[in-house]
Scaffold this active site. Structure first.
Site, PDB file in Angstrom:
ATOM      1  N   GLY A  29      -5.667  95.001 111.075  1.00  0.00           N
ATOM      2  CA  GLY A  29      -4.451  94.795 110.035  1.00  0.00           C
ATOM      3  C   GLY A  29      -3.236  95.369 110.950  1.00  0.00           C
ATOM      4  O   GLY A  29      -3.165  95.962 111.949  1.00  0.00           O
ATOM      5  N   THR A  31      -1.060  97.753 109.834  1.00  0.00           N
ATOM      6  CA  THR A  31      -1.112  99.180 110.118  1.00  0.00           C
ATOM      7  C   THR A  31      -1.993  99.727 111.153  1.00  0.00           C
ATOM      8  O   THR A  31      -1.497 100.676 111.837  1.00  0.00           O
ATOM      9  CB  THR A  31      -1.769  99.945 108.576  1.00  0.00           C
ATOM     10  N   GLY A  84      -6.383 100.732 108.099  1.00  0.00           N
ATOM     11  CA  GLY A  84      -5.453 100.379 106.875  1.00  0.00           C
ATOM     12  C   GLY A  84      -6.188 100.153 105.613  1.00  0.00           C
ATOM     13  O   GLY A  84      -7.311 100.310 105.552  1.00  0.00           O
ATOM     14  N   ASP A  86      -6.137  97.854 101.657  1.00  0.00           N
ATOM     15  CA  ASP A  86      -5.256  96.800 100.675  1.00  0.00           C
ATOM     16  C   ASP A  86      -4.668  97.717  99.394  1.00  0.00           C
ATOM     17  O   ASP A  86      -3.648  97.248  98.849  1.00  0.00           O
ATOM     18  CB  ASP A  86      -5.850  95.766 100.435  1.00  0.00           C
ATOM     19  N   LYS A  96     -10.659  96.700 100.579  1.00  0.00           N
ATOM     20  CA  LYS A  96     -10.250  96.310 101.953  1.00  0.00           C
ATOM     21  C   LYS A  96     -11.050  95.080 102.206  1.00  0.00           C
ATOM     22  O   LYS A  96     -11.621  94.578 101.368  1.00  0.00           O
ATOM     23  CB  LYS A  96     -10.961  97.252 102.921  1.00  0.00           C
ATOM     24  N   GLY A  97     -10.274  94.294 103.236  1.00  0.00           N
ATOM     25  CA  GLY A  97     -10.899  92.932 103.807  1.00  0.00           C
ATOM     26  C   GLY A  97      -9.832  91.940 103.572  1.00  0.00           C
ATOM     27  O   GLY A  97     -10.154  90.857 103.721  1.00  0.00           O
ATOM     28  N   GLY A  99      -7.821  91.114 105.540  1.00  0.00           N
ATOM     29  CA  GLY A  99      -7.789  90.630 106.855  1.00  0.00           C
ATOM     30  C   GLY A  99      -9.052  90.024 107.252  1.00  0.00           C
ATOM     31  O   GLY A  99      -9.438  89.378 108.296  1.00  0.00           O
ATOM     32  N   GLU A 105     -15.495  96.748 109.311  1.00  0.00           N
ATOM     33  CA  GLU A 105     -14.591  97.942 109.182  1.00  0.00           C
ATOM     34  C   GLU A 105     -15.475  98.823 108.548  1.00  0.00           C
ATOM     35  O   GLU A 105     -15.641 100.300 108.452  1.00  0.00           O
ATOM     36  CB  GLU A 105     -13.463  97.675 108.432  1.00  0.00           C
TER      37      GLU A 105
HETATM   38  C1  5RP Z   1      -8.495  93.915 107.132  1.00  0.00           C
HETATM   39  C2  5RP Z   1      -8.140  95.259 106.327  1.00  0.00           C
HETATM   40  C3  5RP Z   1      -6.732  95.743 106.230  1.00  0.00           C
HETATM   41  O1  5RP Z   1      -6.902  97.074 106.585  1.00  0.00           O
HETATM   42  C4  5RP Z   1      -5.917  95.560 105.106  1.00  0.00           C
HETATM   43  O2  5RP Z   1      -5.675  93.961 104.751  1.00  0.00           O
HETATM   44  C5  5RP Z   1      -4.591  96.039 105.336  1.00  0.00           C
HETATM   45  O3  5RP Z   1      -3.879  95.359 106.192  1.00  0.00           O
HETATM   46  P1  5RP Z   1      -2.451  95.690 106.547  1.00  0.00           P
HETATM   47  O4  5RP Z   1      -2.440  97.011 107.516  1.00  0.00           O
HETATM   48  O5  5RP Z   1      -1.837  94.718 107.402  1.00  0.00           O
HETATM   49  O6  5RP Z   1      -1.467  95.926 105.471  1.00  0.00           O
HETATM   50  O7  5RP Z   1      -8.808  95.470 105.381  1.00  0.00           O
HETATM   51  O8  5RP Z   1      -9.712  93.557 106.829  1.00  0.00           O
END
Ligand code: 5RP
Length: 231
Positions: A29, A31, A84, A86, A96-97, A99, A105
């Protein structure tokens, strides 16, 4: 400052936790990408670490940043995983997830000696659920799994949850790096996240849920007030 500036601020704080010779788990992601970039700078300055990426995307970014990648089946040790999120609640429970990398993860975060979550402060919530919960499912007979997910949610009292197969950029459905589908379950408010995780995880066909319960050791949030740690 923008949300992306805060993501970078949290990542720069987390990179201070890295020590020489560590085996790192690299999240996925935007972050996590800031963490990878900052780690790349440190390795170029002479720090030696190795890393296991949680997605093909992160593997590409880490390789481009000059970080030595090891294959997941080449290690049984992850010293520190950084990723990172959500959503994060005050008990360090996560959704999470977003992405689509939740399975890898979760494998890496659960195995790590220390799992540190980095996020901009907007990810902090009083209660999980505004963000649609990603659930990774096997493609085989997936409508049966979708039906079982709906039934499990109904049994837990979620009224008419919005359960959708995630669409992909290049086709009708998104595929995870492991070749699975993702369901996004809009639940609005998740009361007992651990019970929900158990119920969904018990369904044959569900590969993993995006609920990370009791896995995070520390959360580093960056916002207008500076850095906040939940540890
Ligand atoms: C990917 C994730 C990411 O950590 C989550 O979506 C946060 O993304 P971002 O850092 O772009 O806000 O779980 O599967």
């Amino acid at each position: 400052m923008t949300a992306d500036d805060f993501k970078k601020m949290a990542a720069l704080e987390a990179v201070k936790l890295v020590r020489p010779d560590m085996v790192l788990g690299l999240g996925t992601g935007s972050t996590a990408a800031h963490f990878v970039a900052a780690l790349g700078e440190k390795t170029r300055d002479g720090l030696y670490v190795t890393a296991v990426p949680t997605s093909e995307d992160t593997a590409r970014k880490a390789a481009a940043a000059g970080i030595e990648i090891i294959e997941p089946d080449e290690t049984t040790i992850i010293d520190l995983a950084v990723d990172g999120t959500d959503e994060v609640d005050p008990r360090k429970q996560l959704i999470k997830g977003g992405g689509g990398a939740l399975l890898r993860e979760k494998i890496i975060a659960s195995a790590a000696k220390r799992f540190v979550v980095i996020a901009d402060a907007s990810k902090k919530v009083a209660e999980l659920g505004a963000f649609a919960l990603p659930v990774e499912i096997d493609r085989f007979s997936f409508p049966l799994t979708v039906r079982a997910v709906r039934e499990a949610l109904a049994a837990l009292g979620y009224q008419n949850p919005d359960v959708r197969l995630r669409a992909g950029p290049a086709g009708p459905a998104f595929l995870s790096d492991g070749g699975n589908f993702i369901l996004d379950c809009k639940l609005t408010r998740i009361g007992d996240a651990a019970a929900l995780d158990r119920a969904l995880g018990a369904i044959p066909g569900v590969v993993e849920t995006g609920l990370f319960i009791g896995i995070a050791d520390e959360v580093i949030l960056a916002g207008r007030g500076g850095i906040e740690r939940i540890g």
